[in-house]
Design a protein around this motif. Structure first.
Motif, PDB file in Angstrom:
ATOM      1  N   MET A  46      51.198  33.733  40.674  1.00 37.33           N
ATOM      2  CA  MET A  46      50.009  33.966  40.193  1.00 37.33           C
ATOM      3  C   MET A  46      49.247  35.061  40.890  1.00 37.33           C
ATOM      4  O   MET A  46      49.126  34.757  42.028  1.00 37.33           O
ATOM      5  CB  MET A  46      48.902  33.000  39.678  1.00 37.33           C
ATOM      6  CG  MET A  46      47.802  33.693  38.989  1.00 37.33           C
ATOM      7  SD  MET A  46      46.797  32.032  38.641  1.00 37.33           S
ATOM      8  CE  MET A  46      45.267  32.587  39.313  1.00 37.33           C
ATOM      9  N   THR A  47      48.838  36.328  40.535  1.00 35.39           N
ATOM     10  CA  THR A  47      48.388  37.520  41.403  1.00 35.39           C
ATOM     11  C   THR A  47      46.782  36.973  41.120  1.00 35.39           C
ATOM     12  O   THR A  47      46.356  36.895  39.781  1.00 35.39           O
ATOM     13  CB  THR A  47      48.659  38.612  40.941  1.00 35.39           C
ATOM     14  OG1 THR A  47      50.067  38.842  41.314  1.00 35.39           O
ATOM     15  CG2 THR A  47      47.745  39.599  41.873  1.00 35.39           C
ATOM     16  N   THR A  48      45.833  37.257  42.219  1.00 27.79           N
ATOM     17  CA  THR A  48      44.564  37.105  41.942  1.00 27.79           C
ATOM     18  C   THR A  48      44.104  38.586  42.070  1.00 27.79           C
ATOM     19  O   THR A  48      44.431  39.039  42.976  1.00 27.79           O
ATOM     20  CB  THR A  48      43.849  36.220  43.079  1.00 27.79           C
ATOM     21  OG1 THR A  48      44.481  34.655  42.825  1.00 27.79           O
ATOM     22  CG2 THR A  48      42.406  35.953  42.697  1.00 27.79           C
ATOM     23  N   SER A  49      43.090  39.074  41.259  1.00 31.67           N
ATOM     24  CA  SER A  49      42.187  40.132  41.316  1.00 31.67           C
ATOM     25  C   SER A  49      41.001  39.895  41.573  1.00 31.67           C
ATOM     26  O   SER A  49      40.351  38.682  41.079  1.00 31.67           O
ATOM     27  CB  SER A  49      42.426  40.798  39.914  1.00 31.67           C
ATOM     28  OG  SER A  49      43.570  41.278  39.702  1.00 31.67           O
ATOM     29  N   ILE A  50      40.333  40.719  42.401  1.00 32.19           N
ATOM     30  CA  ILE A  50      38.819  40.517  42.819  1.00 32.19           C
ATOM     31  C   ILE A  50      37.938  41.558  42.231  1.00 32.19           C
ATOM     32  O   ILE A  50      38.399  42.628  42.099  1.00 32.19           O
ATOM     33  CB  ILE A  50      38.931  40.532  44.094  1.00 32.19           C
ATOM     34  CG1 ILE A  50      39.547  39.477  45.166  1.00 32.19           C
ATOM     35  CG2 ILE A  50      37.291  40.366  44.522  1.00 32.19           C
ATOM     36  CD1 ILE A  50      39.692  39.360  46.320  1.00 32.19           C
ATOM     37  N   PHE A  51      37.072  41.187  41.368  1.00 36.35           N
ATOM     38  CA  PHE A  51      35.956  42.143  40.740  1.00 36.35           C
ATOM     39  C   PHE A  51      34.630  41.593  41.349  1.00 36.35           C
ATOM     40  O   PHE A  51      34.171  40.578  41.263  1.00 36.35           O
ATOM     41  CB  PHE A  51      36.098  41.794  39.352  1.00 36.35           C
ATOM     42  CG  PHE A  51      37.143  42.181  38.538  1.00 36.35           C
ATOM     43  CD1 PHE A  51      37.166  43.565  37.980  1.00 36.35           C
ATOM     44  CD2 PHE A  51      38.054  41.328  38.392  1.00 36.35           C
ATOM     45  CE1 PHE A  51      38.247  43.986  37.093  1.00 36.35           C
ATOM     46  CE2 PHE A  51      39.419  41.873  37.739  1.00 36.35           C
ATOM     47  CZ  PHE A  51      39.422  43.137  37.059  1.00 36.35           C
TER      48      PHE A  51
ATOM     49  N   ASP B  55      42.161  49.116  44.914  1.00 29.53           N
ATOM     50  CA  ASP B  55      43.333  49.046  44.911  1.00 29.53           C
ATOM     51  C   ASP B  55      43.919  48.230  43.712  1.00 29.53           C
ATOM     52  O   ASP B  55      42.868  47.854  42.760  1.00 29.53           O
ATOM     53  CB  ASP B  55      44.164  48.516  46.383  1.00 29.53           C
ATOM     54  CG  ASP B  55      43.979  46.960  46.487  1.00 29.53           C
ATOM     55  OD1 ASP B  55      43.663  46.311  45.394  1.00 29.53           O
ATOM     56  OD2 ASP B  55      44.086  46.385  47.600  1.00 29.53           O
ATOM     57  N   GLU B  56      45.398  47.783  43.793  1.00 31.91           N
ATOM     58  CA  GLU B  56      45.828  47.261  42.522  1.00 31.91           C
ATOM     59  C   GLU B  56      45.199  45.801  42.046  1.00 31.91           C
ATOM     60  O   GLU B  56      45.421  45.419  40.914  1.00 31.91           O
ATOM     61  CB  GLU B  56      47.255  47.202  42.315  1.00 31.91           C
ATOM     62  CG  GLU B  56      47.840  46.387  43.368  1.00 31.91           C
ATOM     63  CD  GLU B  56      49.270  46.201  43.592  1.00 31.91           C
ATOM     64  OE1 GLU B  56      49.980  45.168  43.582  1.00 31.91           O
ATOM     65  OE2 GLU B  56      49.911  47.397  43.694  1.00 31.91           O
ATOM     66  N   ASN B  57      44.446  45.287  43.070  1.00 26.96           N
ATOM     67  CA  ASN B  57      43.835  43.917  42.640  1.00 26.96           C
ATOM     68  C   ASN B  57      42.367  43.787  43.176  1.00 26.96           C
ATOM     69  O   ASN B  57      41.786  42.649  43.149  1.00 26.96           O
ATOM     70  CB  ASN B  57      44.817  43.061  43.693  1.00 26.96           C
ATOM     71  CG  ASN B  57      46.071  42.699  43.245  1.00 26.96           C
ATOM     72  OD1 ASN B  57      46.540  42.641  41.991  1.00 26.96           O
ATOM     73  ND2 ASN B  57      47.147  42.902  44.096  1.00 26.96           N
TER      74      ASN B  57
END
Length: 151
Positions: free
Chosen positions: A1-6, A43-45
């Motif tokens: 699973m990839t985690t994205s940060i907002f 960036d992408e995440n």
């Protein structure tokens, strides 16, 4: 699973914020941008959601602090060299940001802070790769220097 940060950041002027972050080299994702918010792609995440103060208030019952007078968070970004730290600061200052304090040089790490026009704090730093790998105290000892933060 990839985690994205907002990361949600308040602004009093959405257009000014978009221009500022684009001047730093980031892009705006129009699919998630309207009159209340702008999605800044780092960036992408990793993304900043720059939100009008009023809109940010719809996500919490807590008071939205004024980043010009209060710090709620400080976000730091690494760069590949001291020169890159200086370059991004120059871009930010030219785009209306301010540098709230002098550069910090710890021998193993060089950092500079940039406040966006709303006062949100962005740190940019370069750390010697060996210091990142072995830890600052071991790196400084190997260099024959004192403790980190001392000359």
């Amino acid at each position: 699973m990839t985690t994205s940060i907002f990361v949600n950041l308040p602004t009093t002027d959405l257009d000014r914020s978009k221009a500022f972050y684009e001047a730093l080299g980031f892009r705006i994702n129009p699919a998630f941008t309207d009159e209340n918010a702008a999605c800044v792609v780092l960036d992408e995440n990793i993304y900043f959601m720059v939100l009008t103060r009023e809109y940010l208030g719809t996500f919490t019952d807590k008071q939205i602090v004024d980043p010009k007078t209060q710090a709620q968070t400080s976000i730091a970004f690494t760069r590949d060299s001291r020169d890159e730290v200086d370059e991004v600061l120059a871009k930010g200052l030219a785009a209306g940001g301010t540098e709230p304090r002098d550069a910090q040089d710890y021998g193993f790490m060089y950092s500079r802070d940039l406040e966006d026009p709303d006062g949100n704090i962005l740190g940019f730093l370069f750390m010697e790769p060996a210091a990142a790998e072995m830890g600052p105290e071991a790196y400084m000892a190997q260099q024959g220097a004192g403790q980190p933060g001392t000359a």
